[in-house]
Design a protein around this motif. Structure first.
Motif, short mmCIF file in Angstrom:
data_model
loop_
_atom_site.label_atom_id
_atom_site.label_comp_id
_atom_site.label_asym_id
_atom_site.label_seq_id
_atom_site.Cartn_x
_atom_site.Cartn_y
_atom_site.Cartn_z
N THR A 1 0.86 -1.17 0.00
CA THR A 1 0.00 0.00 0.00
C THR A 1 0.90 1.23 0.00
OG1 THR A 1 -0.24 0.06 2.42
CG2 THR A 1 -1.89 -1.17 1.19
N LEU A 2 0.51 2.22 -0.74
CA LEU A 2 1.25 3.46 -0.86
C LEU A 2 0.33 4.64 -0.58
CD1 LEU A 2 3.08 2.70 -4.20
CD2 LEU A 2 4.25 3.28 -2.08
N GLN A 3 0.88 5.63 0.07
CA GLN A 3 0.20 6.91 0.19
C GLN A 3 1.23 7.98 -0.18
OE1 GLN A 3 -1.00 8.96 3.94
NE2 GLN A 3 -3.04 8.71 3.02
N VAL A 4 0.90 8.78 -1.18
CA VAL A 4 1.79 9.85 -1.64
C VAL A 4 1.07 11.17 -1.43
CG1 VAL A 4 2.91 10.86 -3.66
CG2 VAL A 4 3.00 8.38 -3.29
N VAL A 5 1.79 12.12 -0.85
CA VAL A 5 1.27 13.46 -0.64
C VAL A 5 2.22 14.42 -1.33
CG1 VAL A 5 0.63 15.22 1.05
CG2 VAL A 5 0.28 12.80 1.58
N GLN A 6 1.65 15.28 -2.21
CA GLN A 6 2.48 16.22 -2.95
C GLN A 6 1.72 17.54 -3.11
OE1 GLN A 6 3.55 14.92 -6.93
NE2 GLN A 6 5.23 16.37 -7.02
N ARG A 7 2.45 18.65 -2.99
CA ARG A 7 1.87 19.97 -3.28
C ARG A 7 1.60 20.02 -4.78
NH1 ARG A 7 0.13 22.91 -0.09
NH2 ARG A 7 0.95 23.53 1.89
N SER A 8 0.34 20.08 -5.12
CA SER A 8 -0.05 20.08 -6.52
C SER A 8 -1.54 20.32 -6.60
CB SER A 8 0.28 18.73 -7.16
OG SER A 8 -0.14 18.68 -8.49
N ASN A 9 -2.01 20.67 -7.77
CA ASN A 9 -3.44 20.75 -8.05
C ASN A 9 -3.82 19.74 -9.12
OD1 ASN A 9 -4.16 22.87 -6.25
ND2 ASN A 9 -3.10 24.29 -7.61
N ASP A 10 -2.89 18.88 -9.50
CA ASP A 10 -3.09 17.96 -10.60
C ASP A 10 -3.12 16.51 -10.09
OD1 ASP A 10 -3.06 16.46 -12.93
OD2 ASP A 10 -1.47 17.64 -13.87
N ARG A 11 -4.34 16.01 -9.91
CA ARG A 11 -4.50 14.63 -9.43
C ARG A 11 -3.84 13.62 -10.38
NH1 ARG A 11 -10.69 13.64 -7.45
NH2 ARG A 11 -10.83 15.37 -6.02
N ASN A 12 -3.96 13.86 -11.67
CA ASN A 12 -3.40 12.91 -12.64
C ASN A 12 -1.89 12.81 -12.53
OD1 ASN A 12 -5.89 12.18 -13.75
ND2 ASN A 12 -5.85 13.87 -15.19
N ALA A 13 -1.22 13.94 -12.36
CA ALA A 13 0.25 13.93 -12.25
C ALA A 13 0.69 13.17 -11.00
CB ALA A 13 0.79 15.36 -12.22
N VAL A 14 0.02 13.42 -9.89
CA VAL A 14 0.39 12.72 -8.65
C VAL A 14 0.01 11.24 -8.76
CG1 VAL A 14 0.15 12.67 -6.13
CG2 VAL A 14 0.15 14.86 -7.34
N GLY A 15 -1.10 10.95 -9.42
CA GLY A 15 -1.49 9.56 -9.66
C GLY A 15 -0.44 8.82 -10.48
N GLN A 16 0.16 9.49 -11.44
CA GLN A 16 1.22 8.87 -12.23
C GLN A 16 2.46 8.60 -11.38
OE1 GLN A 16 1.83 11.28 -15.73
NE2 GLN A 16 -0.17 10.76 -16.56
N VAL A 17 2.75 9.49 -10.43
CA VAL A 17 3.88 9.26 -9.51
C VAL A 17 3.61 8.00 -8.69
CG1 VAL A 17 5.09 10.15 -7.48
CG2 VAL A 17 4.57 11.68 -9.40
N VAL A 18 2.38 7.87 -8.19
CA VAL A 18 2.02 6.68 -7.40
C VAL A 18 2.17 5.43 -8.24
CG1 VAL A 18 0.13 5.51 -6.20
CG2 VAL A 18 0.50 7.93 -5.86
N GLN A 19 1.70 5.46 -9.49
CA GLN A 19 1.83 4.30 -10.38
C GLN A 19 3.30 3.95 -10.59
OE1 GLN A 19 -0.41 2.37 -12.33
NE2 GLN A 19 -2.25 3.25 -11.45
N GLY A 20 4.14 4.97 -10.78
CA GLY A 20 5.57 4.75 -10.97
C GLY A 20 6.21 4.12 -9.74
N LEU A 21 5.85 4.61 -8.55
CA LEU A 21 6.40 4.03 -7.32
C LEU A 21 5.91 2.60 -7.12
CD1 LEU A 21 6.17 7.09 -4.89
CD2 LEU A 21 8.23 6.12 -5.96
N ALA A 22 4.65 2.34 -7.46
CA ALA A 22 4.12 0.97 -7.36
C ALA A 22 4.89 0.04 -8.30
CB ALA A 22 2.63 0.96 -7.68
N ALA A 23 5.18 0.50 -9.50
CA ALA A 23 5.94 -0.31 -10.46
C ALA A 23 7.34 -0.61 -9.93
CB ALA A 23 6.02 0.38 -11.82
N LYS A 24 7.99 0.39 -9.34
CA LYS A 24 9.34 0.19 -8.77
C LYS A 24 9.26 -0.81 -7.61
CE LYS A 24 12.00 2.97 -11.10
NZ LYS A 24 13.11 2.50 -11.90
N ALA A 25 8.26 -0.66 -6.76
CA ALA A 25 8.10 -1.58 -5.63
C ALA A 25 7.90 -3.01 -6.13
CB ALA A 25 6.91 -1.15 -4.77
#
Length: 157
Positions: free
Chosen positions: A126-150
């Motif tokens: 399980t991952l929880q990512v918090v980032q200063r942003s207004n773009d859900r899609n961009a942060v969602g892509q970061v989460v997907q990238g971290l999940a792939a690395k994991a």
């Protein structure tokens, strides 16, 4: 016909079928799963708490937890709150696509994304990512990238 060979055979089969060569999935150090460069420069030392690890990268924080649970149950919690399902493609030589569910929400210029990834049956990240942003899609892509690395790192341990 003698069944004297059966108990030793069962022991061998049980040892071979244990994930990670007999090492428990949740015995894996969660702080070893993500690395510097996965989401920018890693700032400081990741902080471990049980089976969870908090990472501070440039501009975002990530909490990674290793759990043994049913993917469908954990995924449903995110889907019920507007999450979406997807897959993490298996790496080179790995044809197994793994299910992942993510949910992102924003508040006051900060986006929080939660994700659950099934590494193997009943083995979840399980991952929880918090980032200063207004773009859900961009942060969602970061989460997907971290999940792939994991996933990539956990299937090789």
């Amino acid at each position: 016909m003698s069944l004297r060979w059966l108990p030793p055979l069962l022991v061998v089969l049980a040892a071979c079928s244990a994930p990670g060569g007999g090492k428990s999935f949740v015995a894996t150090d969660p702080c070893s799963v993500l690395k510097d460069g996965d989401a920018g420069a890693l700032k400081g030392t990741p902080a471990k708490s049980g089976q969870a690890c908090d990472f501070a990268f440039d501009g975002l924080t990530a909490k990674l937890t290793l759990r043994e649970a049913a993917f469908a149950d954990e995924s449903q919690k995110l889907l019920a709150d507007g999450g979406t399902g997807g897959v993490i493609a298996g790496g080179e030589g790995d044809s197994n696509n793994r299910p992942v569910t993510t949910r992102c929400e924003d508040s006051s210029g900060e986006v929080t994304c939660d994700a659950v990834l099934e590494v193997r049956e009943r083995q979840l990240v399980t991952l929880q990512v918090v980032q200063r942003s207004n773009d859900r899609n961009a942060v969602g892509q970061v989460v997907q990238g971290l999940a792939a690395k994991a996933y990539e790192r956990l299937v090789t341990t």
